[in-house]
Structure formats: C-alpha cells, structure tokens
Design a protein around this motif. Structure first.
Motif, PDB file in Angstrom:
ATOM      1  N   ILE A   1       0.829  -1.208   0.000  1.00  0.00           N
ATOM      2  CA  ILE A   1       0.000   0.000   0.000  1.00  0.00           C
ATOM      3  C   ILE A   1       0.864   1.259   0.000  1.00  0.00           C
ATOM      4  O   ILE A   1       0.601   2.203  -0.746  1.00  0.00           O
ATOM      5  CB  ILE A   1      -0.953   0.006   1.211  1.00  0.00           C
ATOM      6  N   LEU A   2       1.897   1.276   0.823  1.00  0.00           N
ATOM      7  CA  LEU A   2       2.747   2.454   0.901  1.00  0.00           C
ATOM      8  C   LEU A   2       3.429   2.745  -0.433  1.00  0.00           C
ATOM      9  O   LEU A   2       3.573   3.902  -0.837  1.00  0.00           O
ATOM     10  CB  LEU A   2       3.790   2.284   1.999  1.00  0.00           C
ATOM     11  N   GLN A   3       3.842   1.694  -1.139  1.00  0.00           N
ATOM     12  CA  GLN A   3       4.470   1.897  -2.442  1.00  0.00           C
ATOM     13  C   GLN A   3       3.455   2.375  -3.477  1.00  0.00           C
ATOM     14  O   GLN A   3       3.776   3.221  -4.325  1.00  0.00           O
ATOM     15  CB  GLN A   3       5.119   0.602  -2.908  1.00  0.00           C
ATOM     16  N   LYS A   4       2.240   1.851  -3.411  1.00  0.00           N
ATOM     17  CA  LYS A   4       1.186   2.303  -4.334  1.00  0.00           C
ATOM     18  C   LYS A   4       0.871   3.781  -4.099  1.00  0.00           C
ATOM     19  O   LYS A   4       0.739   4.558  -5.054  1.00  0.00           O
ATOM     20  CB  LYS A   4      -0.080   1.471  -4.129  1.00  0.00           C
ATOM     21  N   VAL A   5       0.742   4.146  -2.836  1.00  0.00           N
ATOM     22  CA  VAL A   5       0.453   5.542  -2.504  1.00  0.00           C
ATOM     23  C   VAL A   5       1.634   6.431  -2.883  1.00  0.00           C
ATOM     24  O   VAL A   5       1.462   7.553  -3.382  1.00  0.00           O
ATOM     25  CB  VAL A   5       0.115   5.684  -1.005  1.00  0.00           C
ATOM     26  N   GLY A   6       2.845   5.939  -2.652  1.00  0.00           N
ATOM     27  CA  GLY A   6       4.029   6.703  -3.003  1.00  0.00           C
ATOM     28  C   GLY A   6       4.113   7.021  -4.488  1.00  0.00           C
ATOM     29  O   GLY A   6       4.682   8.047  -4.887  1.00  0.00           O
ATOM     30  N   ALA A   7       3.533   6.149  -5.303  1.00  0.00           N
ATOM     31  CA  ALA A   7       3.556   6.366  -6.752  1.00  0.00           C
ATOM     32  C   ALA A   7       2.682   7.542  -7.179  1.00  0.00           C
ATOM     33  O   ALA A   7       2.762   7.987  -8.331  1.00  0.00           O
ATOM     34  CB  ALA A   7       3.107   5.099  -7.483  1.00  0.00           C
ATOM     35  N   LEU A   8       1.862   8.061  -6.260  1.00  0.00           N
ATOM     36  CA  LEU A   8       1.013   9.209  -6.601  1.00  0.00           C
ATOM     37  C   LEU A   8       1.819  10.497  -6.790  1.00  0.00           C
ATOM     38  O   LEU A   8       1.277  11.496  -7.261  1.00  0.00           O
ATOM     39  CB  LEU A   8      -0.032   9.434  -5.493  1.00  0.00           C
ATOM     40  N   TRP A   9       3.116  10.462  -6.432  1.00  0.00           N
ATOM     41  CA  TRP A   9       3.932  11.658  -6.613  1.00  0.00           C
ATOM     42  C   TRP A   9       3.995  12.057  -8.079  1.00  0.00           C
ATOM     43  O   TRP A   9       4.098  13.255  -8.391  1.00  0.00           O
ATOM     44  CB  TRP A   9       5.345  11.445  -6.074  1.00  0.00           C
ATOM     45  N   ALA A  10       3.935  11.067  -8.982  1.00  0.00           N
ATOM     46  CA  ALA A  10       4.060  11.364 -10.415  1.00  0.00           C
ATOM     47  C   ALA A  10       2.906  12.224 -10.927  1.00  0.00           C
ATOM     48  O   ALA A  10       3.140  13.305 -11.486  1.00  0.00           O
ATOM     49  CB  ALA A  10       4.191  10.066 -11.208  1.00  0.00           C
ATOM     50  N   PRO A  11       1.628  11.797 -10.751  1.00  0.00           N
ATOM     51  CA  PRO A  11       0.540  12.675 -11.207  1.00  0.00           C
ATOM     52  C   PRO A  11       0.471  13.987 -10.435  1.00  0.00           C
ATOM     53  O   PRO A  11       0.105  15.016 -11.001  1.00  0.00           O
ATOM     54  CB  PRO A  11      -0.724  11.827 -10.983  1.00  0.00           C
ATOM     55  N   LEU A  12       0.829  13.970  -9.146  1.00  0.00           N
ATOM     56  CA  LEU A  12       0.851  15.214  -8.373  1.00  0.00           C
ATOM     57  C   LEU A  12       1.824  16.219  -8.976  1.00  0.00           C
ATOM     58  O   LEU A  12       1.496  17.395  -9.172  1.00  0.00           O
ATOM     59  CB  LEU A  12       1.247  14.931  -6.925  1.00  0.00           C
ATOM     60  N   LEU A  13       3.016  15.748  -9.300  1.00  0.00           N
ATOM     61  CA  LEU A  13       4.043  16.630  -9.839  1.00  0.00           C
ATOM     62  C   LEU A  13       3.690  17.102 -11.248  1.00  0.00           C
ATOM     63  O   LEU A  13       3.769  18.299 -11.553  1.00  0.00           O
ATOM     64  CB  LEU A  13       5.385  15.903  -9.858  1.00  0.00           C
ATOM     65  N   ILE A  14       3.281  16.178 -12.096  1.00  0.00           N
ATOM     66  CA  ILE A  14       2.985  16.516 -13.493  1.00  0.00           C
ATOM     67  C   ILE A  14       1.820  17.491 -13.589  1.00  0.00           C
ATOM     68  O   ILE A  14       1.888  18.493 -14.316  1.00  0.00           O
ATOM     69  CB  ILE A  14       2.698  15.233 -14.296  1.00  0.00           C
ATOM     70  N   LEU A  15       0.738  17.222 -12.864  1.00  0.00           N
ATOM     71  CA  LEU A  15      -0.439  18.088 -12.931  1.00  0.00           C
ATOM     72  C   LEU A  15      -0.141  19.476 -12.368  1.00  0.00           C
ATOM     73  O   LEU A  15      -0.566  20.488 -12.937  1.00  0.00           O
ATOM     74  CB  LEU A  15      -1.604  17.446 -12.184  1.00  0.00           C
ATOM     75  N   ASN A  16       0.574  19.533 -11.249  1.00  0.00           N
ATOM     76  CA  ASN A  16       0.864  20.833 -10.654  1.00  0.00           C
ATOM     77  C   ASN A  16       1.775  21.666 -11.543  1.00  0.00           C
ATOM     78  O   ASN A  16       1.482  22.843 -11.794  1.00  0.00           O
ATOM     79  CB  ASN A  16       1.515  20.657  -9.268  1.00  0.00           C
TER      80      ASN A  16
END
Length: 213
Positions: free
Chosen positions: A69-84
């Motif tokens: 779960i932690l690794q799956k959640v950690g992967a959210l950095w990519a859309p967070l960074l790209i969208l922002n």
C-alpha cells in the motif's frame, strides 16, 4: 447570481484575474475535477490488482501488505508533480498572453496547499479500494463521496443550522479564493487534511492486512 450559486462555486471578484482564476479555473477544474481524479486513482490502487489477480502474484513474494500500500500511494507523486507543474505553466502563460499579471507566490501557494487536499481525496479512494473487490465499484464510490462532500460544503453554508456539516468536507479546509483573492494561507487546514490522509491510509493498511483476497 443567486446567493446559493455564489456560495457553492466561490464566485467573487470576477473583475480581477485572481477572482476569475479562483472561481472558474481552480474551483471547477482543480478542486472538483482533479479532486475527483485523485479519488478515482485511489479507488483503483488495490482493487484493480485484486480484481485481475495480480495481487496474488505480488503477495507471493517476500513483501508485506503494508509495504504494498505504501508503495502504491508513493507512486502518486508522479501525477501530483505533473499536474501541478503543467497547470502552473498554463496559468502563467495564459495570463501573460491575455495581457494580465498575477502574483507568483499566491498561485504557488494554491498548488502547494492543494497537495494535502488531493492526497485526502486519494485516501478516500484508497479506503474504498481495500474494502471492495470490484474496481469499478471502488472508483465509483470514491468519486461519489468526494463529489457529495464538495456539494455539502457549499450547500450547508446557506443554512446556519447545518453549517457544522461543512467541517466533514475536505474542501472546507482548502479555499482557493482565500489564497488567491485575500492572500490567506490556511496552514492549519492543510495540517488537518494531512492528518485526514494519514488516518485514511492507516485504516486502509489495517483492513488490507486483515482481509482475505
């Protein structure tokens, strides 16, 4: 416009570029649609792999369920960074092309303080993802909850008897108009949203450890 619409969509100071961006661009696109998008992403993090049986293969390796779960959640950095970064570029280039100027710091703060809000939306999706086997149901449930909470936050403010219900909505702690128009940065609200995300993450981990997939 009717007071109900002004309250719901945060419409104010439309004669300024800050008011226009807050009311139309950020309130509609960023708060609603991107919030829903992250709820949708969260809803598919675990349920999608359970549904297509990939999770069986993953857990056959020497990995813990909480690390998955932690690794799956950690992967959210990519859309967070790209969208922002992408939306920041659009805002600054767009305002320049129409001959307007806007202060950089408030716009940066809008995006920085949106991270806890978007993570809270993803956390709602994650809870649905670990509780359900059907990915479509998990994603639909997460999207529906985020959208309903957004509606509640706007509607209940019109009735003082139910105004307390606004505190249940993540949107209550992230007000784009306060940041862009009034220069007020809700760091306490960001802290509450961060705590909410951690709590949702903890609930998801505890349930995923116990559940039979």
């Amino acid at each position: 416009m009717p007071e109900a619409m002004i309250t719901l969509f945060g419409i104010e100071a439309l004669h300024t570029i800050e008011g226009f961006l807050a009311s139309y661009t950020y309130e509609f696109f960023w708060v609603v649609f991107i919030g829903i998008y992250f709820a949708y992403l969260g809803g598919g993090l675990i349920a999608s792999e359970i549904e297509d049986r990939k999770m069986d293969l993953t857990l056959s390796n020497p990995v813990s369920r909480e690390s998955v779960i932690l690794q799956k959640v950690g992967a959210l950095w990519a859309p967070l960074l790209i969208l922002n970064l992408g939306f920041l570029a659009i805002v600054f280039i767009g305002t320049f092309l129409i001959g307007e100027s806007i202060e950089i710091i408030p716009v940066l703060m809008v995006h920085l303080l949106s991270i806890p809000y978007l993570l809270a939306c993803a956390g709602i999706g994650l809870v649905f993802s670990v509780f359900m086997r059907d990915v479509s149901s998990a994603q639909a449930g997460a999207v529906g909850v985020v959208f309903i909470l957004w509606l509640i936050e706007g509607i209940v403010q019109m009735d003082p008897d139910f105004e307390w219900m606004a505190y249940l909505s993540p949107v209550h702690y992230y007000d784009v108009a306060d940041i862009l128009i009034r220069g007020e940065y809700a760091f306490v609200g960001a802290g509450i949203l961060t705590f909410l995300f951690i709590a949702l993450l903890a609930v998801s981990i505890v349930w995923f450890i116990k559940r039979d997939i």
